[in-house]
Design a protein around this motif. Structure first.
Motif, PDB file in Angstrom:
ATOM      1  N   GLY A 123       0.820  -1.208   0.000  1.00 42.36           N
ATOM      2  CA  GLY A 123       0.000   0.000   0.000  1.00 42.36           C
ATOM      3  C   GLY A 123       0.848   1.248   0.000  1.00 42.36           C
ATOM      4  N   LYS A 124       0.218   2.352  -0.264  1.00 40.67           N
ATOM      5  CA  LYS A 124       0.913   3.630  -0.293  1.00 40.67           C
ATOM      6  C   LYS A 124       0.611   4.371   1.002  1.00 40.67           C
ATOM      7  CE  LYS A 124       0.552   3.602  -5.229  1.00 40.67           C
ATOM      8  NZ  LYS A 124       1.308   4.233  -6.240  1.00 40.67           N
ATOM      9  N   ASN A 125       1.664   4.805   1.686  1.00 41.32           N
ATOM     10  CA  ASN A 125       1.515   5.476   2.971  1.00 41.32           C
ATOM     11  C   ASN A 125       0.706   6.763   2.850  1.00 41.32           C
ATOM     12  OD1 ASN A 125       2.988   3.519   4.383  1.00 41.32           O
ATOM     13  ND2 ASN A 125       4.909   4.483   3.832  1.00 41.32           N
ATOM     14  N   ILE A 126       0.166   7.188   3.983  1.00 41.94           N
ATOM     15  CA  ILE A 126      -0.657   8.392   4.074  1.00 41.94           C
ATOM     16  C   ILE A 126       0.181   9.470   4.766  1.00 41.94           C
ATOM     17  CG2 ILE A 126      -2.811   9.367   4.969  1.00 41.94           C
ATOM     18  CD1 ILE A 126      -3.299   6.994   3.080  1.00 41.94           C
ATOM     19  N   HIS A 127       0.117  10.702   4.242  1.00 37.81           N
ATOM     20  CA  HIS A 127       0.854  11.823   4.827  1.00 37.81           C
ATOM     21  C   HIS A 127      -0.113  12.914   5.253  1.00 37.81           C
ATOM     22  CE1 HIS A 127       4.975  10.689   3.413  1.00 37.81           C
ATOM     23  NE2 HIS A 127       4.241   9.956   2.597  1.00 37.81           N
ATOM     24  N   VAL A 128       0.166  13.516   6.419  1.00 34.12           N
ATOM     25  CA  VAL A 128      -0.530  14.721   6.860  1.00 34.12           C
ATOM     26  C   VAL A 128       0.472  15.855   6.682  1.00 34.12           C
ATOM     27  CG1 VAL A 128      -1.541  15.934   8.831  1.00 34.12           C
ATOM     28  CG2 VAL A 128      -2.005  13.507   8.498  1.00 34.12           C
ATOM     29  N   LEU A 129       0.103  16.819   5.822  1.00 37.05           N
ATOM     30  CA  LEU A 129       1.015  17.890   5.428  1.00 37.05           C
ATOM     31  C   LEU A 129       0.375  19.260   5.585  1.00 37.05           C
ATOM     32  CD1 LEU A 129       1.760  16.210   2.012  1.00 37.05           C
ATOM     33  CD2 LEU A 129       3.444  16.420   3.831  1.00 37.05           C
ATOM     34  N   PRO A 130       1.187  20.291   5.880  1.00 39.37           N
ATOM     35  CA  PRO A 130       0.629  21.643   5.871  1.00 39.37           C
ATOM     36  C   PRO A 130       0.263  22.023   4.438  1.00 39.37           C
ATOM     37  CG  PRO A 130       3.015  21.722   6.173  1.00 39.37           C
ATOM     38  CD  PRO A 130       2.613  20.270   6.203  1.00 39.37           C
ATOM     39  N   ALA A 131      -0.861  22.731   4.268  1.00 41.23           N
ATOM     40  CA  ALA A 131      -1.333  23.080   2.928  1.00 41.23           C
ATOM     41  C   ALA A 131      -1.562  24.583   2.785  1.00 41.23           C
ATOM     42  CB  ALA A 131      -2.607  22.303   2.612  1.00 41.23           C
ATOM     43  N   GLY A 173      -5.153  25.032   5.049  1.00 42.84           N
ATOM     44  CA  GLY A 173      -5.073  24.301   6.311  1.00 42.84           C
ATOM     45  C   GLY A 173      -4.101  23.140   6.235  1.00 42.84           C
ATOM     46  N   TRP A 174      -4.618  21.935   6.403  1.00 38.95           N
ATOM     47  CA  TRP A 174      -3.806  20.719   6.412  1.00 38.95           C
ATOM     48  C   TRP A 174      -4.359  19.732   5.398  1.00 38.95           C
ATOM     49  CZ3 TRP A 174       0.621  20.029   9.255  1.00 38.95           C
ATOM     50  CH2 TRP A 174       0.925  21.076  10.132  1.00 38.95           C
ATOM     51  N   ALA A 175      -3.464  18.982   4.776  1.00 32.97           N
ATOM     52  CA  ALA A 175      -3.871  18.026   3.751  1.00 32.97           C
ATOM     53  C   ALA A 175      -3.541  16.611   4.178  1.00 32.97           C
ATOM     54  CB  ALA A 175      -3.153  18.341   2.438  1.00 32.97           C
ATOM     55  N   VAL A 176      -4.400  15.683   3.771  1.00 30.25           N
ATOM     56  CA  VAL A 176      -4.134  14.250   3.906  1.00 30.25           C
ATOM     57  C   VAL A 176      -3.889  13.759   2.482  1.00 30.25           C
ATOM     58  CG1 VAL A 176      -5.071  12.006   4.577  1.00 30.25           C
ATOM     59  CG2 VAL A 176      -5.547  14.036   5.972  1.00 30.25           C
ATOM     60  N   ALA A 177      -2.691  13.257   2.235  1.00 32.95           N
ATOM     61  CA  ALA A 177      -2.303  12.846   0.885  1.00 32.95           C
ATOM     62  C   ALA A 177      -1.831  11.402   0.884  1.00 32.95           C
ATOM     63  CB  ALA A 177      -1.186  13.745   0.369  1.00 32.95           C
ATOM     64  N   GLY A 213      -2.935  14.954  -6.925  1.00 28.19           N
ATOM     65  CA  GLY A 213      -4.214  15.592  -6.678  1.00 28.19           C
ATOM     66  C   GLY A 213      -5.169  14.817  -5.796  1.00 28.19           C
ATOM     67  N   ALA A 214      -4.734  13.714  -5.219  1.00 29.68           N
ATOM     68  CA  ALA A 214      -5.620  12.905  -4.377  1.00 29.68           C
ATOM     69  C   ALA A 214      -5.457  13.319  -2.919  1.00 29.68           C
ATOM     70  CB  ALA A 214      -5.310  11.430  -4.553  1.00 29.68           C
ATOM     71  N   THR A 215      -5.708  14.598  -2.645  1.00 27.26           N
ATOM     72  CA  THR A 215      -5.588  15.080  -1.279  1.00 27.26           C
ATOM     73  C   THR A 215      -6.924  15.602  -0.778  1.00 27.26           C
ATOM     74  OG1 THR A 215      -4.939  17.274  -2.048  1.00 27.26           O
ATOM     75  CG2 THR A 215      -3.162  15.745  -1.548  1.00 27.26           C
ATOM     76  N   THR A 216      -7.086  15.544   0.521  1.00 25.90           N
ATOM     77  CA  THR A 216      -8.263  16.091   1.179  1.00 25.90           C
ATOM     78  C   THR A 216      -7.765  17.138   2.158  1.00 25.90           C
ATOM     79  OG1 THR A 216      -9.278  13.907   1.025  1.00 25.90           O
ATOM     80  CG2 THR A 216     -10.329  15.486   2.478  1.00 25.90           C
ATOM     81  N   GLU A 218      -5.243  18.545  13.742  1.00 21.13           N
ATOM     82  CA  GLU A 218      -5.898  17.480  14.506  1.00 21.13           C
ATOM     83  C   GLU A 218      -6.950  16.758  13.667  1.00 21.13           C
ATOM     84  OE1 GLU A 218      -5.541  20.666  15.667  1.00 21.13           O
ATOM     85  OE2 GLU A 218      -3.857  20.199  16.996  1.00 21.13           O
ATOM     86  N   GLU A 219      -7.747  17.521  12.919  1.00 18.06           N
ATOM     87  CA  GLU A 219      -8.759  16.904  12.058  1.00 18.06           C
ATOM     88  C   GLU A 219      -8.105  16.075  10.950  1.00 18.06           C
ATOM     89  OE1 GLU A 219     -12.441  19.501  11.288  1.00 18.06           O
ATOM     90  OE2 GLU A 219     -10.846  20.912  11.857  1.00 18.06           O
ATOM     91  N   ALA A 220      -7.021  16.591  10.396  1.00 21.93           N
ATOM     92  CA  ALA A 220      -6.307  15.866   9.342  1.00 21.93           C
ATOM     93  C   ALA A 220      -5.709  14.569   9.888  1.00 21.93           C
ATOM     94  CB  ALA A 220      -5.220  16.746   8.735  1.00 21.93           C
TER      95      ALA A 220
END
Length: 59
Positions: free
Chosen positions: A3-11, A15-19, A25-28, A34-36
């Motif tokens: 699987g491909k790891n998940i990153h929480v990054l400043p955006a 705010g903050w992105a989960v990539a 482009g597959a970020t939320t 904290e929410e990220a």
């Protein structure tokens, strides 16, 4: 295939992105780190991959 790891990054202004590693482009975006982290944790558990949390400097 592993699987491909998940990153929480400043955006910046968004705010903050989960990539997901290796995707374009597959970020939320979330207003707080904290929410990220909460969303990223759930996604990482579902996908059975690691969650990598970056600081405000991106490291």
């Amino acid at each position: 295939m592993p699987g491909k790891n998940i990153h929480v990054l400043p955006a910046g202004d968004q705010g903050w992105a989960v990539a997901v590693e290796g995707t374009d482009g597959a970020t939320t975006h979330y207003p707080s780190q904290e929410e990220a982290i909460a969303a990223g944790t759930e996604k990482a558990k579902q996908d059975k991959v690691e969650l990598l949390i970056h600081g405000r400097d991106g490291q």
